[in-house]
Design a protein around this motif. Sequence first.
Motif, PDB file in Angstrom:
ATOM      1  N   VAL A 579       0.848  -1.191   0.000  1.00  0.00           N
ATOM      2  CA  VAL A 579       0.000   0.000   0.000  1.00  0.00           C
ATOM      3  C   VAL A 579       0.883   1.241   0.000  1.00  0.00           C
ATOM      4  CG1 VAL A 579      -1.931  -1.106   1.179  1.00  0.00           C
ATOM      5  CG2 VAL A 579      -0.167   0.044   2.519  1.00  0.00           C
ATOM      6  N   LEU A 580       0.274   2.331  -0.450  1.00  0.00           N
ATOM      7  CA  LEU A 580       0.971   3.615  -0.451  1.00  0.00           C
ATOM      8  C   LEU A 580       0.645   4.354   0.842  1.00  0.00           C
ATOM      9  CD1 LEU A 580       2.801   4.882  -2.624  1.00  0.00           C
ATOM     10  CD2 LEU A 580       0.833   6.213  -3.399  1.00  0.00           C
ATOM     11  N   LEU A 581       1.655   4.958   1.457  1.00  0.00           N
ATOM     12  CA  LEU A 581       1.483   5.720   2.691  1.00  0.00           C
ATOM     13  C   LEU A 581       1.699   7.200   2.421  1.00  0.00           C
ATOM     14  CD1 LEU A 581       3.590   3.539   5.184  1.00  0.00           C
ATOM     15  CD2 LEU A 581       1.106   3.524   4.902  1.00  0.00           C
ATOM     16  N   GLU A 582       0.941   8.038   3.132  1.00  0.00           N
ATOM     17  CA  GLU A 582       1.142   9.479   3.037  1.00  0.00           C
ATOM     18  C   GLU A 582       1.503  10.031   4.413  1.00  0.00           C
ATOM     19  OE1 GLU A 582      -2.330  11.735   2.094  1.00  0.00           O
ATOM     20  OE2 GLU A 582      -3.661  10.494   3.310  1.00  0.00           O
ATOM     21  N   PRO A 583       2.378  11.045   4.458  1.00  0.00           N
ATOM     22  CA  PRO A 583       2.714  11.651   5.753  1.00  0.00           C
ATOM     23  C   PRO A 583       1.546  12.470   6.279  1.00  0.00           C
ATOM     24  CG  PRO A 583       3.754  12.863   3.967  1.00  0.00           C
ATOM     25  CD  PRO A 583       3.107  11.666   3.341  1.00  0.00           C
ATOM     26  N   VAL A 584       1.342  12.434   7.590  1.00  0.00           N
ATOM     27  CA  VAL A 584       0.289  13.224   8.226  1.00  0.00           C
ATOM     28  C   VAL A 584       0.917  14.130   9.273  1.00  0.00           C
ATOM     29  CG1 VAL A 584      -1.553  11.576   7.794  1.00  0.00           C
ATOM     30  CG2 VAL A 584      -0.196  11.369   9.878  1.00  0.00           C
ATOM     31  N   MET A 585       0.218  15.217   9.563  1.00  0.00           N
ATOM     32  CA  MET A 585       0.711  16.218  10.506  1.00  0.00           C
ATOM     33  C   MET A 585      -0.305  16.412  11.627  1.00  0.00           C
ATOM     34  SD  MET A 585       3.411  16.874   8.708  1.00  0.00           S
ATOM     35  CE  MET A 585       4.169  18.339   9.426  1.00  0.00           C
ATOM     36  N   LEU A 586       0.201  16.715  12.813  1.00  0.00           N
ATOM     37  CA  LEU A 586      -0.668  17.119  13.915  1.00  0.00           C
ATOM     38  C   LEU A 586      -0.843  18.629  13.814  1.00  0.00           C
ATOM     39  CD1 LEU A 586      -2.210  16.304  16.490  1.00  0.00           C
ATOM     40  CD2 LEU A 586      -0.139  16.869  17.774  1.00  0.00           C
ATOM     41  N   LEU A 587      -2.050  19.051  13.533  1.00  0.00           N
ATOM     42  CA  LEU A 587      -2.369  20.470  13.333  1.00  0.00           C
ATOM     43  C   LEU A 587      -3.071  21.006  14.568  1.00  0.00           C
ATOM     44  CD1 LEU A 587      -2.909  23.017  11.426  1.00  0.00           C
ATOM     45  CD2 LEU A 587      -5.100  21.903  10.927  1.00  0.00           C
ATOM     46  N   LYS A 588      -2.637  22.169  15.040  1.00  0.00           N
ATOM     47  CA  LYS A 588      -3.355  22.903  16.078  1.00  0.00           C
ATOM     48  C   LYS A 588      -3.661  24.286  15.528  1.00  0.00           C
ATOM     49  CE  LYS A 588      -1.859  20.605  20.313  1.00  0.00           C
ATOM     50  NZ  LYS A 588      -1.348  20.791  21.693  1.00  0.00           N
ATOM     51  N   VAL A 589      -4.934  24.609  15.467  1.00  0.00           N
ATOM     52  CA  VAL A 589      -5.328  25.910  14.924  1.00  0.00           C
ATOM     53  C   VAL A 589      -6.148  26.648  15.975  1.00  0.00           C
ATOM     54  CG1 VAL A 589      -7.318  24.838  13.779  1.00  0.00           C
ATOM     55  CG2 VAL A 589      -6.572  27.096  13.059  1.00  0.00           C
ATOM     56  N   ARG A 590      -5.797  27.915  16.210  1.00  0.00           N
ATOM     57  CA  ARG A 590      -6.500  28.778  17.160  1.00  0.00           C
ATOM     58  C   ARG A 590      -7.131  29.932  16.402  1.00  0.00           C
ATOM     59  NH1 ARG A 590      -5.505  28.934  22.536  1.00  0.00           N
ATOM     60  NH2 ARG A 590      -5.481  31.214  22.596  1.00  0.00           N
ATOM     61  N   ALA A 591      -8.389  30.179  16.713  1.00  0.00           N
ATOM     62  CA  ALA A 591      -9.107  31.262  16.033  1.00  0.00           C
ATOM     63  C   ALA A 591     -10.303  31.650  16.891  1.00  0.00           C
ATOM     64  CB  ALA A 591      -9.562  30.807  14.647  1.00  0.00           C
ATOM     65  N   PRO A 592     -10.874  32.821  16.650  1.00  0.00           N
ATOM     66  CA  PRO A 592     -12.104  33.182  17.356  1.00  0.00           C
ATOM     67  C   PRO A 592     -13.167  32.092  17.192  1.00  0.00           C
ATOM     68  CG  PRO A 592     -11.223  35.093  16.222  1.00  0.00           C
ATOM     69  CD  PRO A 592     -10.398  33.919  15.784  1.00  0.00           C
ATOM     70  N   ALA A 593     -13.894  31.825  18.267  1.00  0.00           N
ATOM     71  CA  ALA A 593     -14.860  30.725  18.271  1.00  0.00           C
ATOM     72  C   ALA A 593     -15.925  30.878  17.189  1.00  0.00           C
ATOM     73  CB  ALA A 593     -15.506  30.621  19.648  1.00  0.00           C
ATOM     74  N   GLN A 594     -16.162  32.106  16.738  1.00  0.00           N
ATOM     75  CA  GLN A 594     -17.180  32.323  15.718  1.00  0.00           C
ATOM     76  C   GLN A 594     -16.855  31.619  14.404  1.00  0.00           C
ATOM     77  OE1 GLN A 594     -15.951  36.560  15.923  1.00  0.00           O
ATOM     78  NE2 GLN A 594     -16.440  36.640  13.749  1.00  0.00           N
ATOM     79  N   PHE A 595     -15.598  31.224  14.228  1.00  0.00           N
ATOM     80  CA  PHE A 595     -15.189  30.559  12.988  1.00  0.00           C
ATOM     81  C   PHE A 595     -15.159  29.033  13.124  1.00  0.00           C
ATOM     82  CE2 PHE A 595     -13.056  34.762  12.784  1.00  0.00           C
ATOM     83  CZ  PHE A 595     -13.680  35.247  11.634  1.00  0.00           C
ATOM     84  N   THR A 596     -15.632  28.513  14.245  1.00  0.00           N
ATOM     85  CA  THR A 596     -15.528  27.070  14.488  1.00  0.00           C
ATOM     86  C   THR A 596     -16.151  26.255  13.364  1.00  0.00           C
ATOM     87  OG1 THR A 596     -15.565  27.419  16.879  1.00  0.00           O
ATOM     88  CG2 THR A 596     -16.071  25.205  16.087  1.00  0.00           C
ATOM     89  N   GLY A 597     -17.374  26.595  12.972  1.00  0.00           N
ATOM     90  CA  GLY A 597     -18.050  25.842  11.915  1.00  0.00           C
ATOM     91  C   GLY A 597     -17.284  25.855  10.607  1.00  0.00           C
TER      92      GLY A 597
END
Length: 678
Positions: A579-597
Motif C-alpha cells: 500500500v501507499l502511505l502518506e505523511p500526516v501532521m498534527l495540526l493545532k489551529v487557534r481562532a475566534p470561536a465564531q469561525f468554528t463551523g
Amino acid sequence: MPSESVVPENTPVRVVSLAGHSGAGKTTLSEALLVASGALLRAGRVTEGTTQSDHTDAEKQHGFSITTGVLRLSQGGTDITLLDTPGYADFVREIRGGIRAADSVLVVVSAVSGVEVGTERVWATADRFEMPRLVVISKMDRERANFHAVLADLRASLRGPVAAAYLPVGEGPAFRGVVDVLAAAPDELPGELRPALNEAREALVDAIVETDDDLMNRYLEGEAIGTEELRAALLRAVHAGRLYPVLPVSAETGVGVPELLNLMVLGLRSASERGVLTGVDGQTREPTPNAPASARVWRVSVDPFVGKLAYIRVWSGTIRPGDTLRNTTRGVDVKPAHLYVVSGKDLTEVPELRAGMIGVLTKIPELHTGDTLADPAHPIEYDPLVLPDPAHTVALFPKTRQDEDRLSTAIGRLLDEDPTLRFAREGQTGELLLSGMGDMHTTIAVEKLAALGVNVDTGVPQIPYRETIRAVSQAQGKHKKQSGGHGQYGDCHLRVEPREGFSFRSEVVGGAIPGKYLPSIEKGVQDAMQKGPLAGYPMQDVHVAVTHGSYHDVDSSDLAFRTAGALAFRNAVEGAKPVLLEPVMLLKVRAPAQFTGDLIGDLQTRRARVQGMDPEGTVITITAVVPQSELQTYSADLRSMTGDRGAFSVKPAGYQDLPEHLAKKVIEARKEAASLSS
C-alpha cells in the motif's frame, strides 16, 4: 566620534513593547506617541510608507510591520524606548524578541475587532514573564468602534484583573475625549455618561483594593478612600503587574494619547525596578549600571551596507567600546569597537550602554539571536528565546546556475538573521526546502534572497510518500550466473510481514546459508526497500526473516547473496498487499470561536481527523491529524477564512494509508514522470 550619551546618567529608563494582533494599530500609535512627546513634528502614515518604525523597503512595499521598530522619546524626564513589534504570527521571532527585551507591554486591541488570536498570544507571553502591561483600545474614531464591548471581551478572554482607567466621550467619528474614571465628577458629565462612569469606577476601585490588603480591610469596613490614595495604589498595582488598566485612544486624532503617555511614565516600571535577574544556573544580577555587565541579543539583522547588526538589551552593568564580553551561550569572547543606540532607521554612536538601554553592536559575526553577553570575570547565561517550529514549507528552484551557486551563502545569511527559518535538501525528493512560520514569512525570505542577488522560483513541495505491506508473504530469490571462471550463486527464501520499524533476522537451520552471507542478504533487502513496488517510493515498517536457502562452495559470494536478497524481497512484497502511505501532521489551529463551523468544515474537506476542540474565552483551539498534502496552502487559506484572525502550528505525526482512489492518481503520475524522464 561618539556623541555624548543620549540618556543622561540617573535618568529613569522605560523599555516598552507595543504588541497585539496584526492591524490593531501599533505602528500608528507609536507615531502618535512620538508626536505627543515632541520627538516627532508630524506623524507618518503606514499607507504612505512614511512611519519611523516601518522604514525597510519590504515594509513600505507590503504596508505592514515585518521587523520590530525601535523608537525613542522622552516624557516627563523619563527616557522611553518603544519596541513596535509586528502583528503577523509569521514574524514570531520579532514579536517574542521584542517582548523579552522590554520591561512592560502596551497591548493594543482594535476597538472594531476586539480580542483576537494575536492578542491572546502576546498576553500569554507577557503572563509567562510576569510583565506589567497597559491595554490600549485603539481606533476609537473608526465606524463600529465599541469600547464597552471590547472591554467585556478583554475580561472574558484574558487572565488577570482588567479595568477601565479612562472612558471614552463618544465613539466612532464622535469620539472626542476621555474621562478619568477615578477623578471625574459625575455631575460635570453629560447624563448619558454617568451610569457608565459609576459602573466603571466601582469596578476599578474593587480591582485596586484587591491589590492592597490594608486598603481592602478599610474598604470592607466601609471607610471612604480618597481619590489620590486610590490613584497611588493604582500606580503601584500597575507597576507590580497586578492590575491592567484599559484606555481608549485614537492615534489618528491624538485623543487619549497624552493620558496614555502620562500613565506610561507614572505607572510602568523602570528598567532598574524590575528586580533581580537570574541566570540559568541560578546566578543573579542587579539591573543597575554598577553591577557586572550582562546583556542579551534579542534581534539580529543584516544590513546590505553596514553588515550584521546585533540588537542587545543591557540587563546589568555598563558596556563601553573596547570592553571584552563573553558570549556565554557559545563560549567565545567578543570586543565591540563601537556602540550605538537606534531610533527608527538611525544609528547614533554612544560612549556607553547602561543597564536598561537598547543598543546595537555591529560587524560581530559570533553574535546570534538569544545569545547572552557578560563580563568574562562574572559570567552569566540567561534563558534562551523559545521559538516555535516552522509551519509552512516551499520548494526553491534557482533560476540560473549562478543563482544556484550563490544560494548557499545567501541562505546562510538569512538563517543567521532569522532562527525561525529552516533550510534543507529533502533526502527522498532531492528538493531544496525553505520552511518558515507561514506563507508571508517565506515570501519575505524569498524577497530578501533577491535583494542579496539570488533569484529563485518557489513551488509546492513534493510529498514524500512511502510504501509498506499489509500481509505476510514468502518468496525465493535466486541469483545464478555462469560466464566462464568463477560464477555467481546466491539463493535465499524470505518471509516478510508488516511490523512497525524495520527488523531483519535469520531462521536458517542446518547451515543452508553460511552465517557470513546473512549481512549481505540484509544489505540486498535494504537496497530493494529504497524503491517500493507501487510507485518506487521508499518502504518502511517491514519485518524480514531469512527462512531457507542454498549456496555454492566456489561460486557463492557477498555480491551474489546481496543480489539474491534484493530479488527475494521484491518477489515477497508483490504478494504482501503493498500500500501507499502518506505523511500526516498534527495540526493545532487557534481562532475566534465564531469561525468554528467554517474551520471544521474546511478540515473535513482536507480529510482531517479532528482530535479535540478546546474553547477558551472567545477563542477555540482545534486539534486534528491532517495529511501533509492537504496543508500545502493552509497558511493563506486560514488567513482568508478568518480575516487573519487565526494561527496554527504543525508537527509530523507519522504516516497513514493513502486512500485507494488517491493512490491510483499518485502511482499514475509517478509512472508518467518516469516515462518522460527516460
